[in-house]
Design an enzyme around this catalytic site. Structure first.
Site, PDB file in Angstrom:
ATOM      1  CG  HIS A  59      -0.313   0.042   2.529  1.00  0.00           C
ATOM      2  ND1 HIS A  59       0.481  -0.979   3.021  1.00  0.00           N
ATOM      3  CD2 HIS A  59      -0.315   1.005   3.497  1.00  0.00           C
ATOM      4  CE1 HIS A  59       0.907  -0.654   4.229  1.00  0.00           C
ATOM      5  NE2 HIS A  59       0.460   0.545   4.528  1.00  0.00           N
ATOM      6  CG  HIS A  82      -0.042   4.257   4.883  1.00  0.00           C
ATOM      7  ND1 HIS A  82      -0.841   3.521   5.723  1.00  0.00           N
ATOM      8  CD2 HIS A  82      -0.800   5.333   4.508  1.00  0.00           C
ATOM      9  CE1 HIS A  82      -2.022   4.114   5.855  1.00  0.00           C
ATOM     10  NE2 HIS A  82      -2.018   5.209   5.127  1.00  0.00           N
ATOM     11  CG  ASP A  85       5.034   2.481   7.367  1.00  0.00           C
ATOM     12  OD1 ASP A  85       4.129   2.967   6.670  1.00  0.00           O
ATOM     13  OD2 ASP A  85       4.821   1.569   8.200  1.00  0.00           O
ATOM     14  CG  HIS A 108      -4.256  -0.310   6.354  1.00  0.00           C
ATOM     15  ND1 HIS A 108      -4.192  -0.242   7.726  1.00  0.00           N
ATOM     16  CD2 HIS A 108      -3.223   0.474   5.898  1.00  0.00           C
ATOM     17  CE1 HIS A 108      -3.179   0.516   8.082  1.00  0.00           C
ATOM     18  NE2 HIS A 108      -2.581   0.970   7.001  1.00  0.00           N
ATOM     19  CG  HIS A 118       3.972  -3.325  10.465  1.00  0.00           C
ATOM     20  ND1 HIS A 118       3.010  -2.624  11.133  1.00  0.00           N
ATOM     21  CD2 HIS A 118       4.324  -2.557   9.398  1.00  0.00           C
ATOM     22  CE1 HIS A 118       2.759  -1.481  10.502  1.00  0.00           C
ATOM     23  NE2 HIS A 118       3.564  -1.421   9.436  1.00  0.00           N
TER      24      HIS A 118
END
Length: 322
Positions: free
Chosen positions: A62, A64, A66, A139, A268
């Site tokens: 995805h 994001h 990070d 998410h 994570h």
């Protein structure tokens, strides 16, 4: 197949954990695939025994930061090093636009082919050895989990036995190894399967992050050898997990249990569980093992080997064993 964890922290890096990045090494092909590419991933690769020149595919879950902030830097370095071949990148919508913007404003020009594939649930890549599929997880932004399935291989071909019964060496051996039935010049009918050992069952891996517990993760991970699943929060912080649509350690274990995986590896982790805090990552391990005992914690640069299994035919029923 070897898994090397390059980053196991969530959100931000810590002194001992970088942000998300997992390499899947395929020694038989002299290449590796990368899953997510947080900031600093190329430095992590340089500190490992991986060779950047062997990187061929990148799978992004995805958008994001990070999980993607290291992608452009890695791709640029591959080009400057002059040893990159074609790299295929798979990911959600907006990934291609993001890379185009990075290239435009940094005036970066790749000296090698880069192909971006926008993924949808289902099979996204297949060749003679592997099938890669993805599923939409749950998410805050569109996030995909990935499943890598190695195809079954015929068992070891017994060339000595074939020669002993009068089968001449040559291309016919390849046909027999594939399990074909052949007829010899003298009229004998030979079943290739009878000259091969047990089928080598293809290894399977699932990678699920970022997501809260969802049925899609369970189906994606069904019967895999290894499930890599995020465990951002401890069970006592489940309310935070629901707010941010991340998983707790117990959610990861519940996915593994429901999917009947062989090994769960959690990653994570929130920095709030760093050593010395009231709760540490080792406490998340204890929580998960109370539900799914075959659970391990990932750490940066840890390598895990996915071993082969054999399929033994017993009374017409296939039974897999280690």
């Amino acid at each position: 197949m070897q898994i090397t964890f390059l980053g196991t922290s969530s959100g931000v890096p810590t002194r001992i954990r970088n942000v998300s990045g997992v390499a899947l090494r395929l020694p038989q092909r002299a290449e590796f695939w990368l899953f997510d590419c947080g900031e600093g991933t190329q430095h992590q690769i340089l500190r490992s025994d991986l060779k950047i020149s062997q990187l061929t595919r990148i799978f992004i879950t995805h958008m994001h930061g990070d999980h993607i902030f290291g992608l452009m830097g890695l791709l640029a370095s591959c080009g400057l090093a002059g040893n990159a071949q074609r790299i295929d990148i798979y990911g959600p919508p907006d990934l291609e636009d993001y890379l185009k913007a990075c290239r435009r404003y940094s005036q970066t020009h790749f000296s090698y082919p880069v192909k971006v594939h926008t993924v949808r649930p289902g099979v996204i890549f297949e060749d003679e050895e592997f099938t890669v599929s993805c599923a939409l997880l749950k998410h805050r932004v569109p996030a995909f989990g990935y499943r890598v399935a190695e195809k079954d291989r015929p068992g070891h071909f017994d060339a000595e036995r074939a020669a002993a019964i009068g089968i001449p060496p040559g291309p016919i051996y390849g046909r027999l190894k594939r399990g074909e039935v052949i007829v010899l010049p003298d009229g004998r009918q030979i079943h290739g399967a009878e000259l091969c050992g047990p089928t080598q069952v293809g290894r399977k891996l699932a990678y699920c992050t970022d997501t809260i517990y969802c049925d899609a993760a369970v189906e994606l991970a069904r019967d895999v050898d290894v499930l890599i699943h995020e465990a951002t929060f401890a069970h006592q912080d489940a309310e935070l997990a629901y707010q941010r649509l991340h998983s707790t350690s117990t959610m990861a274990a519940q996915v593994a249990l429901a999917a009947q995986v062989r090994q769960l590896i959690m990653t994570h982790f929130s920095p709030r569980y760093a050593p010395g805090n009231e709760l540490e990552v080792k406490d998340l391990l204890a929580e998960a093992r109370s539900i799914f005992p075959n659970t391990e914690l990932a750490s940066d640069f840890w390598t895990y080997e996915i071993s082969r299994r054999e399929l033994i035919e017993l009374s017409g029923v296939g039974i897999s064993c280690q």
